[in-house]
Design an enzyme around this catalytic site. Structure first.
Site, PDB file in Angstrom:
ATOM      1  N   SER A 110       0.856  -1.184   0.000  1.00 14.79           N
ATOM      2  CA  SER A 110       0.000   0.000   0.000  1.00 14.79           C
ATOM      3  C   SER A 110       0.888   1.229   0.000  1.00 14.79           C
ATOM      4  O   SER A 110       1.844   1.318   0.784  1.00 14.79           O
ATOM      5  CB  SER A 110      -0.908   0.004   1.232  1.00 14.79           C
ATOM      6  OG  SER A 110      -1.812   1.088   1.185  1.00 14.79           O
ATOM      7  N   GLU A 111       0.572   2.201  -0.866  1.00 18.17           N
ATOM      8  CA  GLU A 111       1.503   3.319  -1.077  1.00 18.17           C
ATOM      9  C   GLU A 111       1.670   4.229   0.126  1.00 18.17           C
ATOM     10  O   GLU A 111       2.596   5.036   0.163  1.00 18.17           O
ATOM     11  CB  GLU A 111       1.106   4.144  -2.312  1.00 18.17           C
ATOM     12  CG  GLU A 111      -0.299   4.682  -2.317  1.00 18.17           C
ATOM     13  CD  GLU A 111      -1.257   3.826  -3.130  1.00 18.17           C
ATOM     14  OE1 GLU A 111      -2.110   4.399  -3.825  1.00 18.17           O
ATOM     15  OE2 GLU A 111      -1.170   2.584  -3.054  1.00 18.17           O
ATOM     16  N   ASN A 112       0.782   4.100   1.131  1.00 16.42           N
ATOM     17  CA  ASN A 112       0.981   4.894   2.336  1.00 16.42           C
ATOM     18  C   ASN A 112       1.984   4.273   3.298  1.00 16.42           C
ATOM     19  O   ASN A 112       2.251   4.819   4.362  1.00 16.42           O
ATOM     20  CB  ASN A 112      -0.351   5.130   3.049  1.00 16.42           C
ATOM     21  CG  ASN A 112      -1.027   3.834   3.470  1.00 16.42           C
ATOM     22  OD1 ASN A 112      -1.090   2.884   2.704  1.00 16.42           O
ATOM     23  ND2 ASN A 112      -1.525   3.793   4.693  1.00 16.42           N
TER      24      ASN A 112
END
Length: 557
Positions: free
Chosen positions: A384-386
């Site tokens: 997940s890019e976060n």
């Protein structure tokens, strides 16, 4: 062992830390092995003093001297982190017109107390650099409501209705920037790098210029973005992006020690970590302040050199945007609506794209739901890019919902054993660097040659590109689009050419709808490889806005 500690110059003698001095001067109660090796005069930052070089073979004495020396060094002449008793005092000198870097992702890890203090100071005409702007009644949304922000530099408008309204009404300047580019611009600013080249955004409004930054009241564009310089490296085109720095950074961390070192909690690193390094003054609010030595040196996320002010937050709501848990199995299953049947058909087919050992990034909605149908005999590592690698889509009913374990859709998730957390700049280094095997995302439109549009309807709907432009820009990542075959009213979504602003040019490898599956070649165009049972290629032609070839091996979905 040999080491040094600071000493000041007393009248005719050196003034050492009391513990070390007594050990040197008192052989009976001290240590006969502790030796004074050398004295070196130093004058750093207009401070006059000496470094006393000591040696000893007794391990216990070494440990004691190192402990007190560390404490003594912490009062040495470097710029110390200043500790404040309340958040308002920490931000009261932020002037009108300042550029502030504000950490967080969604509502996770936002400096909520520092933001609330800016409401009290009434500072105006701020340029706020932040991935997004919270929600209407929390986070930066509060400063938007009071019109204290003049310009937002963000990647995502998201669910903040007031943010979108002010932008489309011409009341707010918004510089929309791809999420990974935003993280890297901030990281570059903190590292003293003025600019860099990236493939993200090539062939889109980001490269071409003309993206609306501010609208006039009548809906025309008052301020538009400038075109980017393009340069070719190898056989690919890249655009130049300039670094971002701020006057102040407002950061939320978990803990700080009294030397000014800080650590974060799980996905709350996000934009907080790079922003610490990119401002003239970094202000960090923390939940706890601990003694020096509480953190192991290798566990520190941000060293004190980047931290100027620290304050313990008074109150933390830690609001969760989307509290998501796995629903208990109902005794009697509810009948599925037509929309549910369509959605599940796409999801189940999308799940067949996963392969054993694959690293995959899944977009919000249908792509993430596909992870629920991964075959039990294979392992897929979701990114997940976060800032998570190794997440599981939804929690069970019995698990504690942690406000610091969220996916890119701001939904609560959990992680598998062996998972890891990292900052937003590290996350997009994985993505742009081709370390992610598969990215799956939705679309408003896809062209015959793989152009993708999924972030903006000019003048009507602006959610922002988020991380999508970065996710489709890596040459080493397979890009799969999942979407309904047609829009409302039967309008085509698969077209000869996209009419909406592009997310990526020639980037899509496969399209999966409820009716068909297409492979996409950037030169030859579309090839139909699967069709829904009961339909023929001619049926698919009638509902598709672009020509396509039919594979000799075309089979039923």
């Amino acid at each position: 062992m040999i080491w040094g500690c600071f000493a000041s110059a007393g009248p005719g003698r050196l003034v050492l830390n009391d513990e070390i001095g007594s050990l040197l001067e008192n052989p009976e109660g001290g240590c006969p092995h502790l030796k004074l090796c050398a004295v070196v005069e130093v004058q750093p930052f207009n401070w006059e003093g000496f470094i006393v070089v000591l040696s000893c073979c007794d391990v216990n004495i070494v440990k004691l001297c190192l402990q007190v020396s560390v404490c003594y060094f912490s009062t040495a002449p470097r710029r110390p982190s200043h500790f404040y008793s309340n958040t308002t005092d920490a931000v009261k000198d932020i002037p009108d017109g300042a550029t502030i870097l504000v950490g967080g992702f969604g509502l996770c890890g936002i400096p909520e107390n520092l933001i609330n203090s800016l409401l009290k100071t009434g500072v105006k005409r701020l340029t706020a650099v932040s991935n997004n702007a919270g929600v209407d009644d929390f986070g930066l949304g509060l400063l938007l409501k009071t019109k204290q922000i003049k310009r937002m530099i963000s990647s995502y408008v998201g669910e903040n209705v007031e943010f979108e309204r002010q932008y489309l009404a011409g009341e707010l300047e918004v510089e929309l920037t791809p999420q990974g580019t935003l993280a890297e611009r901030i990281r570059a600013g903190g590292a003293g790098i003025p600019a860099f080249f990236t493939a993200t955004g090539y062939g889109t409004l980001i490269q071409e210029g003309g993206s609306p930054i501010k609208y006039n009241k009548d809906g025309t564009v008052a301020i538009a973005s400038e075109p980017r310089e393009v340069r070719q490296f190898g056989d690919r085109d890249f655009i130049m992006e300039k670094a971002i720095t701020g006057d102040f950074a407002l950061v939320k961390a978990w803990k700080a020690d009294k030397a000014g070192n800080i650590i974060f909690r799980k996905t709350a690193r996000n934009f907080n970590q790079p922003m610490c390094k990119a401002a003239k003054v970094t202000i960090v609010e923390v939940e706890e302040i601990v003694d020096v030595g509480t953190f192991a040196e290798e566990d520190i996320h941000i060293p004190s050199v980047y931290v100027h002010r620290i304050v313990k937050g008074e109150n933390y709501e830690k609001r969760i945007e989307r509290r998501t848990v796995r629903k208990a199995q109902a005794e009697t299953a509810k009948p599925k609506k037509d929309a549910d049947v369509v959605r599940e058909r796409i999801v189940r087919r999308a799940a067949l794209e996963f392969e054993d050992g694959m690293y995959a990034n899944l977009g919000i909605g249908i792509p993430m739901l596909a992870s629920n149908f991964i075959k039990p005999d294979i392992s897929v590592y979701l990114q997940s890019e976060n800032g998570i690698l190794g997440l599981v889509s939804f929690l069970s009913l019995s698990l504690y919902v942690c406000p610091f374990v969220l996916d890119a859709g701001k939904e609560t998730v959990t992680v598998l054993p062996g998972a890891s957390y990292f900052s937003s700049d590290d996350s997009f280094a994985m993505i742009r660097g081709g370390h992610i095997n598969l990215t799956m995302l939705g679309a408003m439109q896809v062209s015959k040659y793989g152009d993708l549009a999924n972030w903006m309807i000019p003048g009507k709907m602006v959610k922002g590109m988020g991380g999508a432009m970065d996710l489709v820009a890596s040459a080493g990542t397979k890009v799969v689009v999942t979407m309904e075959h047609s829009a409302k009213g039967g309008k085509h979504k698969i077209l000869e050419k996209c009419s909406l602003p592009l997310t990526g040019k020639g980037c899509v490898d496969r399209i999966i709808t409820e009716k068909a599956v297409f492979d996409v070649d950037r030169n030859k165009g579309l090839t139909l490889i699967e069709v829904l049972e009961g339909l023929t290629p001619d049926d698919i032609r009638k509902c598709t806005g672009a020509d396509f070839e039919v594979s000799d091996a075309c089979w039923e979905m």
